[in-house]
Design a protein around this motif. Structure first.
Motif, PDB file in Angstrom:
ATOM      1  N   ARG A   1       0.815  -1.226   0.000  1.00  0.00           N
ATOM      2  CA  ARG A   1       0.000   0.000   0.000  1.00  0.00           C
ATOM      3  C   ARG A   1       0.843   1.268   0.000  1.00  0.00           C
ATOM      4  O   ARG A   1       0.442   2.299   0.534  1.00  0.00           O
ATOM      5  CB  ARG A   1      -1.001   0.014   1.158  1.00  0.00           C
ATOM      6  N   PHE A   2       2.027   1.194  -0.583  1.00  0.00           N
ATOM      7  CA  PHE A   2       2.833   2.380  -0.855  1.00  0.00           C
ATOM      8  C   PHE A   2       3.236   2.356  -2.319  1.00  0.00           C
ATOM      9  O   PHE A   2       3.530   1.292  -2.875  1.00  0.00           O
ATOM     10  CB  PHE A   2       4.090   2.420   0.016  1.00  0.00           C
ATOM     11  N   THR A   3       3.256   3.528  -2.964  1.00  0.00           N
ATOM     12  CA  THR A   3       3.576   3.631  -4.379  1.00  0.00           C
ATOM     13  C   THR A   3       4.548   4.780  -4.598  1.00  0.00           C
ATOM     14  O   THR A   3       4.427   5.840  -3.977  1.00  0.00           O
ATOM     15  CB  THR A   3       2.302   3.878  -5.214  1.00  0.00           C
ATOM     16  N   LEU A   4       5.499   4.573  -5.485  1.00  0.00           N
ATOM     17  CA  LEU A   4       6.426   5.615  -5.907  1.00  0.00           C
ATOM     18  C   LEU A   4       5.927   6.197  -7.225  1.00  0.00           C
ATOM     19  O   LEU A   4       5.585   5.443  -8.143  1.00  0.00           O
ATOM     20  CB  LEU A   4       7.828   5.023  -6.082  1.00  0.00           C
ATOM     21  N   LEU A   5       5.864   7.521  -7.326  1.00  0.00           N
ATOM     22  CA  LEU A   5       5.489   8.173  -8.570  1.00  0.00           C
ATOM     23  C   LEU A   5       6.713   8.836  -9.175  1.00  0.00           C
ATOM     24  O   LEU A   5       7.439   9.562  -8.470  1.00  0.00           O
ATOM     25  CB  LEU A   5       4.393   9.225  -8.335  1.00  0.00           C
ATOM     26  N   ARG A   6       6.897   8.619 -10.477  1.00  0.00           N
ATOM     27  CA  ARG A   6       8.053   9.174 -11.170  1.00  0.00           C
ATOM     28  C   ARG A   6       7.593   9.835 -12.466  1.00  0.00           C
ATOM     29  O   ARG A   6       6.551   9.507 -13.020  1.00  0.00           O
ATOM     30  CB  ARG A   6       9.068   8.076 -11.495  1.00  0.00           C
TER      31      ARG A   6
ATOM     32  N   ASP B   1       6.731   9.618  20.164  1.00  0.00           N
ATOM     33  CA  ASP B   1       6.566  10.643  21.203  1.00  0.00           C
ATOM     34  C   ASP B   1       5.097  10.933  21.497  1.00  0.00           C
ATOM     35  O   ASP B   1       4.775  11.910  22.186  1.00  0.00           O
ATOM     36  CB  ASP B   1       7.303  11.934  20.826  1.00  0.00           C
ATOM     37  N   GLY B   2       4.187  10.090  20.990  1.00  0.00           N
ATOM     38  CA  GLY B   2       2.780  10.197  21.352  1.00  0.00           C
ATOM     39  C   GLY B   2       1.937  11.069  20.451  1.00  0.00           C
ATOM     40  O   GLY B   2       0.746  11.240  20.702  1.00  0.00           O
ATOM     41  N   ARG B   3       2.516  11.612  19.387  1.00  0.00           N
ATOM     42  CA  ARG B   3       1.718  12.366  18.424  1.00  0.00           C
ATOM     43  C   ARG B   3       1.129  11.410  17.383  1.00  0.00           C
ATOM     44  O   ARG B   3       1.512  10.256  17.294  1.00  0.00           O
ATOM     45  CB  ARG B   3       2.555  13.455  17.755  1.00  0.00           C
ATOM     46  N   TRP B   4       0.207  11.967  16.588  1.00  0.00           N
ATOM     47  CA  TRP B   4      -0.475  11.162  15.569  1.00  0.00           C
ATOM     48  C   TRP B   4      -0.275  11.782  14.196  1.00  0.00           C
ATOM     49  O   TRP B   4      -0.382  13.004  14.036  1.00  0.00           O
ATOM     50  CB  TRP B   4      -1.975  11.091  15.855  1.00  0.00           C
ATOM     51  N   LEU B   5       0.003  10.953  13.192  1.00  0.00           N
ATOM     52  CA  LEU B   5       0.008  11.417  11.812  1.00  0.00           C
ATOM     53  C   LEU B   5      -1.441  11.600  11.364  1.00  0.00           C
ATOM     54  O   LEU B   5      -2.275  10.722  11.579  1.00  0.00           O
ATOM     55  CB  LEU B   5       0.705  10.403  10.908  1.00  0.00           C
ATOM     56  N   ILE B   6      -1.740  12.726  10.743  1.00  0.00           N
ATOM     57  CA  ILE B   6      -3.135  13.015  10.403  1.00  0.00           C
ATOM     58  C   ILE B   6      -3.642  12.052   9.319  1.00  0.00           C
ATOM     59  O   ILE B   6      -2.952  11.795   8.345  1.00  0.00           O
ATOM     60  CB  ILE B   6      -3.332  14.474   9.944  1.00  0.00           C
ATOM     61  N   PRO B   7      -4.855  11.522   9.490  1.00  0.00           N
ATOM     62  CA  PRO B   7      -5.459  10.693   8.440  1.00  0.00           C
ATOM     63  C   PRO B   7      -6.112  11.552   7.366  1.00  0.00           C
ATOM     64  O   PRO B   7      -6.445  11.065   6.289  1.00  0.00           O
ATOM     65  CB  PRO B   7      -6.511   9.891   9.211  1.00  0.00           C
TER      66      PRO B   7
ATOM     67  N   GLN C   1      -4.234   3.544  -0.183  1.00  0.00           N
ATOM     68  CA  GLN C   1      -2.833   3.602   0.206  1.00  0.00           C
ATOM     69  C   GLN C   1      -2.691   3.988   1.677  1.00  0.00           C
ATOM     70  O   GLN C   1      -3.579   4.618   2.268  1.00  0.00           O
ATOM     71  CB  GLN C   1      -2.105   4.641  -0.656  1.00  0.00           C
ATOM     72  N   HIS C   2      -1.547   3.629   2.243  1.00  0.00           N
ATOM     73  CA  HIS C   2      -1.250   4.082   3.605  1.00  0.00           C
ATOM     74  C   HIS C   2      -0.877   5.564   3.617  1.00  0.00           C
ATOM     75  O   HIS C   2      -1.112   6.256   4.611  1.00  0.00           O
ATOM     76  CB  HIS C   2      -0.091   3.281   4.197  1.00  0.00           C
ATOM     77  N   GLN C   3      -0.282   6.037   2.546  1.00  0.00           N
ATOM     78  CA  GLN C   3       0.085   7.452   2.413  1.00  0.00           C
ATOM     79  C   GLN C   3      -0.484   7.963   1.102  1.00  0.00           C
ATOM     80  O   GLN C   3      -0.283   7.366   0.051  1.00  0.00           O
ATOM     81  CB  GLN C   3       1.603   7.612   2.417  1.00  0.00           C
TER      82      GLN C   3
END
Length: 426
Positions: free
Chosen positions: A162-167, A223-229, A277-279
């Motif tokens: 679920r990750f993709t590289l774009l070129r 450190d306890g923070r969250w990546l925004i969905p 995707q995850h990202q």
């Protein structure tokens, strides 16, 4: 977050709203906890009042040299002091239990939301554009994309599934789409551009409803923070804890950000290609309005997302989600689904929701009506304008050429130095 006072006023209506979400009745439990909490509060307040009263009486008894009365009063004060910690602990316990139950309950659907349990019960509101006849057998984006720089294998090598590289061409098209969307929303629809943090605290995730229930769908840092969905989290929480002037509303924010989702609840779905995707990147719209403006704002926001699809020349339809298919914080949701000829079906590309005052209560976001002392909760709305990766997929599939190239929609050409076609690698 729900107001326990409203639940007390009409528990049957509250349970009926939850039933439309497929949830069991819970009003009686909430009311019983609230009554227990309020009863304990009354006991604590009575104990404090009596302690103060008795303390004053001790001085009077001593002044009158009534040692027996003074001793009795001192014993009473000591007993009250000994009992208060247990009562205060019980108040905290029942309050925390009540708050925990309330925090886990979703928003109630508005009256016009159709009943149903899943996407099969959603209603088609309108269709825009017709799927074009390509004149050849349409291919899916994961077949078209690799020759244009949609590199699934390297993405997996670098980061896993679920990750993709774009070129190259795919990367240029992706960048152009995001900038085009943000420009339309900011320059023509009045949204203020924002570059928000991608990492947020617990309070921000709680405010928009991701926590506590959906922690498994999120990525957390050491450190306890969250990546925004979604940038909805950062943008909506701009007004957390605020009291806004009525004439400051509406506030409209838009941001183009990466988004991060664990997709814990989507195991096995869309494992191929660039759909899930995850990202990923998304242009997000958020509106903060007065309650009487939220209905019109929901239509306005959805039409802004529709405008972008129309300009791109992509066939799409507007869906009204049923009660069982809406997100946790939503009171009504319109999904926009774009036609993908390679899949021969419509797929979600935008979701626009009104959350009424549900998020505002969690964030304690208020406004003060002109000429009034009391404050009221704002209404919040959010929507995608649009999901960039899914729009890339839609452009690849709808504008594909038989030789593997992809025509560029007219509105994107200024963002691509006049380029009118993506050429596949040979």
């Amino acid at each position: 977050m729900h107001d326990i006072r409203l639940i007390r006023d009409d528990p049957a209506a509250f349970d009926a709203g939850l039933a439309r979400r497929g949830l069991a009745p819970v009003a009686a439990t909430l009311i019983a906890l609230d009554e227990a909490r309020r009863g304990t509060i009354t006991q604590v307040q009575a104990g404090l009042a009596r302690r103060n009263e008795a303390s004053k009486a001790i001085g009077a008894a001593k002044a009158a040299r009534d040692e027996a009365a003074a001793a009795a009063l001192m014993a009473e004060v000591a007993a009250i002091k000994q009992a208060l910690p247990a009562l205060e602990a019980e108040e905290a316990r029942t309050g925390a239990e009540l708050d925990g139950l309330l925090a886990a309950l979703p928003n109630l659907p508005l009256a016009d939301v159709p009943d149903g349990v899943d996407e099969d019960d959603n209603l088609v509101v309108a269709e825009h554009g017709r799927p074009r006849d390509l004149g050849f057998s349409a291919r899916e984006h994961d077949a078209i994309g690799p020759a244009l720089g949609l590199d699934f294998e390297t993405g997996v090598k670098l980061a896993g599934a679920r990750f993709t590289l774009l070129r190259g061409p795919a990367a240029r098209l992706h960048r152009a789409l995001g900038q085009f969307m943000l420009s339309v929303l900011a320059d023509e629809h009045g949204y203020e551009q924002v570059v928000p943090p991608l990492l947020v605290r617990d309070e921000a995730m709680f405010g928009t409803g991701q926590l506590p229930k959906f922690a498994d769908d999120l990525f957390r840092t050491t450190d306890g923070r969250w990546l925004i969905p979604t940038a909805e989290v950062s943008l909506t929480n701009i007004v957390a804890g605020s009291i806004l002037a009525e004439d400051a509303l509406p506030l409209r924010f838009a941001a183009l950000t990466p988004c991060f989702r664990s997709e814990a609840g989507a195991a096995g779905r869309d494992t191929r290609g660039f759909i899930r995707q995850h990202q990923f990147e998304k242009v997000e719209m958020v509106s903060i309005v007065t309650p009487d403006a939220s209905e019109a704002e929901h239509e306005r926001m959805t039409s802004c997302a529709e405008d972008i699809l129309t300009r791109l020349g992509l066939p799409f339809r507007r869906m009204k989600l049923c009660a069982g298919d809406m997100g946790f914080a939503a009171a009504r949701t319109y999904d926009l689904e774009v036609w993908l000829p390679g899949q021969n079906r419509y797929r979600e590309i935008s979701s626009c929701s009104t959350c009424t005052d549900f998020q505002a209560r969690r964030m304690n976001a208020r406004y003060r009506p002109a000429g009034e002392k009391a404050t009221r909760f704002v209404h919040t709305l959010n929507g995608s304008g649009l999901a960039v990766g899914r729009t890339l997929v839609a452009v690849l599939e709808n504008y594909q050429q038989e030789d593997g190239g992809v025509a560029i929609p007219d509105v994107l050409r200024p963002w691509l130095a006049g380029l009118n076609r993506l050429e596949p690698a040979r």
